[in-house]
Design a protein around this motif. Structure first.
Motif, mmCIF file in Angstrom:
data_model
loop_
_atom_site.group_PDB
_atom_site.id
_atom_site.type_symbol
_atom_site.label_atom_id
_atom_site.label_comp_id
_atom_site.label_asym_id
_atom_site.label_seq_id
_atom_site.Cartn_x
_atom_site.Cartn_y
_atom_site.Cartn_z
ATOM 1 N N LEU A 129 5.126 7.635 -3.461
ATOM 2 C CA LEU A 129 5.867 6.814 -3.127
ATOM 3 C C LEU A 129 5.365 5.414 -3.537
ATOM 4 O O LEU A 129 4.729 4.800 -2.734
ATOM 5 N N VAL A 130 5.998 4.690 -4.588
ATOM 6 C CA VAL A 130 5.483 3.623 -4.898
ATOM 7 C C VAL A 130 6.836 2.309 -4.971
ATOM 8 O O VAL A 130 7.816 2.814 -5.054
ATOM 9 N N LYS A 148 9.640 7.476 -6.484
ATOM 10 C CA LYS A 148 8.495 8.625 -6.533
ATOM 11 C C LYS A 148 7.955 8.871 -7.839
ATOM 12 O O LYS A 148 9.174 9.067 -8.718
ATOM 13 N N VAL A 149 6.893 8.722 -7.890
ATOM 14 C CA VAL A 149 6.248 8.931 -9.369
ATOM 15 C C VAL A 149 5.177 9.980 -9.071
ATOM 16 O O VAL A 149 4.738 10.476 -7.956
ATOM 17 N N GLY A 150 4.641 10.623 -10.439
ATOM 18 C CA GLY A 150 3.648 11.498 -10.579
ATOM 19 C C GLY A 150 2.188 11.330 -10.297
ATOM 20 O O GLY A 150 1.542 12.251 -9.949
ATOM 21 N N SER A 151 1.835 10.045 -10.362
ATOM 22 C CA SER A 151 0.466 9.742 -10.520
ATOM 23 C C SER A 151 0.380 8.063 -10.331
ATOM 24 O O SER A 151 1.237 7.404 -10.357
ATOM 25 N N GLU A 152 -0.808 7.805 -10.054
ATOM 26 C CA GLU A 152 -1.309 6.312 -10.091
ATOM 27 C C GLU A 152 -0.866 5.481 -11.284
ATOM 28 O O GLU A 152 -0.488 4.538 -11.605
ATOM 29 N N SER A 171 7.381 10.143 -15.812
ATOM 30 C CA SER A 171 8.344 11.135 -15.781
ATOM 31 C C SER A 171 9.436 10.787 -17.087
ATOM 32 O O SER A 171 9.083 9.930 -17.965
ATOM 33 N N ASP A 172 10.448 11.694 -17.109
ATOM 34 C CA ASP A 172 11.345 11.471 -18.153
ATOM 35 C C ASP A 172 11.910 10.124 -18.238
ATOM 36 O O ASP A 172 12.198 9.364 -19.262
ATOM 37 N N GLY A 173 12.166 9.721 -17.102
ATOM 38 C CA GLY A 173 12.811 8.199 -16.752
ATOM 39 C C GLY A 173 11.938 7.058 -17.345
ATOM 40 O O GLY A 173 12.373 6.405 -18.153
ATOM 41 N N ILE A 174 10.652 7.238 -17.196
ATOM 42 C CA ILE A 174 9.792 6.021 -17.502
ATOM 43 C C ILE A 174 9.283 6.450 -19.234
ATOM 44 O O ILE A 174 9.226 5.315 -19.780
ATOM 45 N N ASP A 213 18.839 2.733 -12.640
ATOM 46 C CA ASP A 213 19.257 4.150 -12.401
ATOM 47 C C ASP A 213 18.226 4.652 -11.733
ATOM 48 O O ASP A 213 18.320 5.514 -10.664
ATOM 49 N N LEU A 214 16.763 4.398 -12.013
ATOM 50 C CA LEU A 214 15.871 5.000 -11.296
ATOM 51 C C LEU A 214 15.828 4.814 -9.855
ATOM 52 O O LEU A 214 15.379 5.845 -9.169
#
Length: 339
Positions: A147-148, A232-236, A287-290, A332-333
């Motif tokens: 969570l960033v 919420k992201v998948g990694s740093e 992610s797909d959004g980024i 939208d993110l």
């Protein structure tokens, strides 16, 4: 003939340390010579009497008939020598060591057999092979669900209308698209805002709005801000890409406004932005959004480069369209359920 000795009771004497010690118990000493003569006399009388001897028939005749011997005595049950007898031959200490060694061997064999079946089992061969083959293949990084905080985004927009439904906003956007005017719809508080331009500051937005008004398009310039939000992201690495994308967007906004209002853009600045996007695009993280935002930034940069080279209005409109779509996606993110 020797003289017969009379059998009688005689006392035995024992000498101990040179002194005779009488033995109180009497011993009877028999005259064996007399006994021998009596036995011989008995034999002579038997011969003289003519005793009829009945001798058994020859055993060889009986041998012709086979008889199965009957064992009337049950065999003695042998005592079973069990573990007790085995361990009795050892001392308690040695018996304990032997027992520990036996248990260790049994446990080791059992565990070894279990591992062997687990590894060599044909049912698992396919799974192990698939895992080893698929390891080098590209796979999505494990989602860490970090969570960033996405940084605040500030810009000024040229608003082309506000609609109660998404369908109505889309209908107006299609009409503007036919005229070559870029647009994007962002839903805020249940209403659909149609934006047809985005600039780094309000003064630039007002100047651009006047050009639209002269073309007969009703517009409204205003400041627009997307507050800091938790995503919420998948990694740093994905968190870093998110922050970098916001900075690149601001840089592109300045060059797009300069190209729209002054008819030119700073090529050196575009080159620096291109290097950032190049490093930004090499990463597979996100992610797909980024990844979608990365795509919009790349298209906007390419449109500005084309505009500085040829001066085509279509290239500038394409760059503006990509910037509007980036702004929409960034907003939208924070509204997605996983955010």
């Amino acid at each position: 003939m020797a003289k017969k000795r009379k059998a009688g009771k005689q006392k035995m004497k024992v000498k101990m340390n040179g002194q005779e010690s009488p033995v109180l118990q009497d011993f009877v000493i028999n005259d064996w010579t007399n006994a021998k003569n009596e036995t011989a006399a008995a034999g002579e009388k038997a011969e003289a009497g003519g005793f009829d001897w009945v001798l058994p028939e020859d055993k060889k005749k009986e041998a012709d008939v086979d008889y199965e011997p009957i064992n009337t005595h049950l065999p003695k049950e042998k005592k079973k020598k069990g573990s007790r007898h085995f361990f009795k031959s050892f001392s308690p200490k040695k018996a304990g060591m032997v027992l520990s060694a036996v248990l260790a061997v049994v446990i080791g064999l059992t565990f070894g057999l279990f591992v062997y079946k687990l590894v060599v089992n044909p049912e698992n061969d396919g799974q192990l092979t698939d895992a080893s083959v698929s390891a080098p293949a590209k796979s999505k990084p494990a989602t860490a669900n970090l969570l960033v905080k996405a940084p605040e985004m500030k810009a000024s927009v040229i608003q082309g209308g506000v609609f109660n439904t998404e369908e109505a906003a889309k209908a107006t956007a299609d009409k503007l698209s036919e005229k070559g005017i870029p647009s994007a719809t962002i839903a805020i508080d249940g209403q659909n805002f149609l934006f047809i331009g985005v600039t780094p500051d309000l003064s630039s937005a007002k100047l651009w709005a006047k050009e639209y008004e002269t073309s007969g398009i009703d517009v409204y310039p205003k400041e627009f801000a997307i507050p800091e939000m938790e995503i919420k992201v998948g990694s740093e690495a994905e968190s870093t890409l998110l922050a970098d994308s916001a900075q690149i967007f601001q840089s592109l906004l300045g060059q797009a406004a300069s190209a729209e209002l002054k008819g030119t853009a700073d090529q050196d600045e575009l080159k620096k932005i291109g290097e950032k996007i190049g490093a930004f695009g090499k990463s597979d993280a996100g992610s797909d959004g980024i990844k979608e935002m990365k795509k919009h930034l790349t298209e906007a940069h390419k449109g500005l480069l084309d505009f500085t080279g040829s001066g085509g209005e279509e290239s500038l409109a394409g760059a503006q369209q990509a910037l509007l779509l980036f702004l929409k996606k960034y907003h939208d993110l924070g509204q997605e359920p996983d955010a």
